[in-house]
Design a protein around this motif. Structure first.
Motif, PDB file in Angstrom:
ATOM      1  N   TRP A   4       0.858  -1.045   0.071  1.00  0.00           N
ATOM      2  CA  TRP A   4      -0.025   0.006   0.122  1.00  0.00           C
ATOM      3  C   TRP A   4       0.918   1.119  -0.118  1.00  0.00           C
ATOM      4  O   TRP A   4       0.601   2.219  -0.753  1.00  0.00           O
ATOM      5  CB  TRP A   4      -0.760  -0.039   1.194  1.00  0.00           C
ATOM      6  N   GLN A   5       2.061   1.173   0.664  1.00  0.00           N
ATOM      7  CA  GLN A   5       3.022   2.381   0.649  1.00  0.00           C
ATOM      8  C   GLN A   5       3.366   2.651  -0.769  1.00  0.00           C
ATOM      9  O   GLN A   5       3.367   3.845  -1.235  1.00  0.00           O
ATOM     10  CB  GLN A   5       4.329   1.905   1.409  1.00  0.00           C
ATOM     11  N   GLN A   6       3.819   1.519  -1.497  1.00  0.00           N
ATOM     12  CA  GLN A   6       4.170   1.942  -2.769  1.00  0.00           C
ATOM     13  C   GLN A   6       2.967   2.175  -3.715  1.00  0.00           C
ATOM     14  O   GLN A   6       3.062   2.936  -4.590  1.00  0.00           O
ATOM     15  CB  GLN A   6       4.776   0.514  -3.478  1.00  0.00           C
ATOM     16  N   ALA A   7       1.644   1.670  -3.635  1.00  0.00           N
ATOM     17  CA  ALA A   7       0.795   2.005  -4.381  1.00  0.00           C
ATOM     18  C   ALA A   7       0.511   3.450  -4.111  1.00  0.00           C
ATOM     19  O   ALA A   7       0.163   4.249  -5.271  1.00  0.00           O
ATOM     20  CB  ALA A   7      -0.604   1.315  -4.145  1.00  0.00           C
ATOM     21  N   LYS A   8       0.482   4.131  -2.899  1.00  0.00           N
ATOM     22  CA  LYS A   8       0.173   5.524  -2.552  1.00  0.00           C
ATOM     23  C   LYS A   8       1.385   6.228  -3.321  1.00  0.00           C
ATOM     24  O   LYS A   8       0.952   7.534  -3.834  1.00  0.00           O
ATOM     25  CB  LYS A   8      -0.116   5.556  -1.030  1.00  0.00           C
TER      26      LYS A   8
END
Length: 462
Positions: free
Chosen positions: A258-262
């Motif tokens: 999710w860190q990377q998606a955001k």
């Protein structure tokens, strides 16, 4: 009874979806050399060889894509694919453009993560980089020859290059300034800023509006409406964020995925000016904030992206892969890396389809607006300077092992360390340039030949 083939009729322009699919596959497999080389490949195949789209329409589309965040070459493929076969044409063209690079960098990332010993890969990259340098130079010449139809436009290109290369002026400001000057300049000197048509310095006439295939027929899907805009905007946002939110729900909103998606969704809307404008920031955040990479590892990924097909921004896939591989959070490391590659690639490219499907109908309707065309013509000239800026940067970092950055007041200078000049790379680059310019050898044979020669040299010297 209708056959299966008859169920999908050929459009009025006569270009079947199957024929376009073959051409987009060719474009994808030859999309080396960063945006300059990729745009040149599309121009050669779509304008010069197939004669599907006119010079003016190609440059008009390119102008719009250059103004957007994200990789302009991939967005140009989406735009032209949309012109040919509507939404499905744009999706296929844009996806195929990314696919070879995604698969290549995924494979290289796996090898790097498992072994972190890239001697064999560097042997391949050694010759490939030299060929890519030649391809970029040829692309600058090809695009510039057709876009700079008047000495004043050459001045625009020179000013853009100077502003970016020597003074580090923000790319959006360069583009905005060129557009404003072209908008007002078209009123004072309309013959200078007339979009499309004309001739390059050579004897070959460019493809005009009435000679191109898709300009001789009505293309029904280019007409905009507010209903369509709302529908496309809603579906596009859902397609962009839906899968990413699902990742957060299934794998936790505190996870690396999710860190990377955001993070990369944010990057997707600020990457004006191409990948180089944002990669330094990505590297800093990946190393210092998130801990996905170790210092210096970004250069390895950049080498992968520069020497594989597809947009240079594809290097973010390598960043995502290593980050998840090293922080798998309950998954097998390889599974984590592959999942992160998909997440990062989706976050980076999904908005590109949205920008095109939303804006292209309006841009098509504005093709006859002379003031707007004047602004876009000036932007095209400035883009030649932008591409030249990236080409010189690439050449310096390809030929020299060390390049220092020095500042004298507002002036920025790149000073190569002359004792780090790679003579074998220089020789291979000269040979590749001669093959392209003098002997008119195709891009793929030059890439293969340079790679073989470079790999042979590395293995002989080790």
């Amino acid at each position: 009874m209708l056959s299966r083939r008859a169920a999908v009729p050929t459009p009025a322009h006569g270009i079947s979806f199957r024929e376009a699919l073959v051409v987009w596959t060719r474009v994808a497999l030859q999309s080396f050399g960063g945006p300059a080389g990729q745009i040149a490949v599309m121009h050669r195949i779509l304008v010069e060889e197939k004669r599907w789209i006119s010079e003016e329409r190609f440059l008009h589309a390119l102008n719009y894509c250059t103004l957007l965040p994200g990789p302009e070459a991939q967005q140009l493929a989406i735009y032209i694919g949309w012109l040919l076969h509507g939404t499905r044409g744009g999706i296929v063209a844009g996806t195929l453009f990314v696919l070879p690079g995604f698969l290549s960098i995924l494979l290289l990332s796996i090898i790097y993560a498992l072994y972190e010993e890239t001697t064999a890969i560097q042997a391949v990259f050694f010759g490939l980089k030299a060929a890519v340098l030649a391809i970029v130079l040829e692309a600058v010449f090809r695009i510039g020859r057709r876009a700079l139809k008047h000495p004043l436009l050459v001045v625009f290109a020179g000013l853009a290059f100077t502003a970016l290369f020597f003074f580090n002026v923000p790319f959006p400001l360069v583009v905005l300034s060129a557009g404003v000057m072209g908008y007002f300049g078209s009123r004072a000197r309309p013959e200078v800023f007339a979009g499309g048509g004309g001739h390059g310095p050579g004897k070959t006439a460019v493809l005009s509006e009435d000679q191109a295939v898709i300009n001789r027929h009505t293309v029904p899907h280019v007409f905009p409406s507010w209903g369509r805009t709302l529908r496309v905007g809603g579906l596009g946002l859902a397609a962009w964020f839906g899968p990413l939110l699902l990742v957060g729900v299934l794998l936790d909103f505190g996870s690396v995925y999710w860190q990377q998606a955001k993070f990369f969704s944010q990057m997707a809307v600020v990457t004006f000016g191409g990948a180089y404008a944002v990669l330094a920031y990505v590297a800093q955040q990946a190393v210092e904030v998130f801990g996905w990479l170790r210092p210096g590892e970004m250069l390895n990924g950049l080498g992968m992206a520069e020497t594989t097909p597809g947009p240079l921004i594809q290097v973010v896939q390598y960043v995502g892969f290593l980050g998840a591989f090293r922080h798998p959070e309950g998954l097998a490391p390889l599974t984590a890396g592959i999942l992160a590659s998909i997440v990062v690639t989706w976050a980076t490219y999904a908005p590109c389809f949205l920008w095109i499907f939303l804006g292209a109908p309006y841009i098509e309707q504005l093709r006859g607006n002379k003031a707007l065309s004047g602004g876009l013509t000036a932007i095209t000239a400035a883009v030649v300077g932008v591409i030249l800026n990236l080409s010189v940067w690439f050449a310096l970092h390809t030929l020299f092992g060390g390049v220092a950055e020095q500042h004298v007041g507002p002036l920025r200078l790149y000073v190569p360390e002359w004792n780090t000049l790679s003579l074998p790379t220089l020789v291979l680059s000269v040979l590749a340039t001669l093959a392209l310019f003098r002997f008119k050898i195709g891009t793929l044979p030059v890439l293969v030949g340079s790679t073989v020669l470079g790999a042979a040299y590395v293995f002989l010297m080790t």
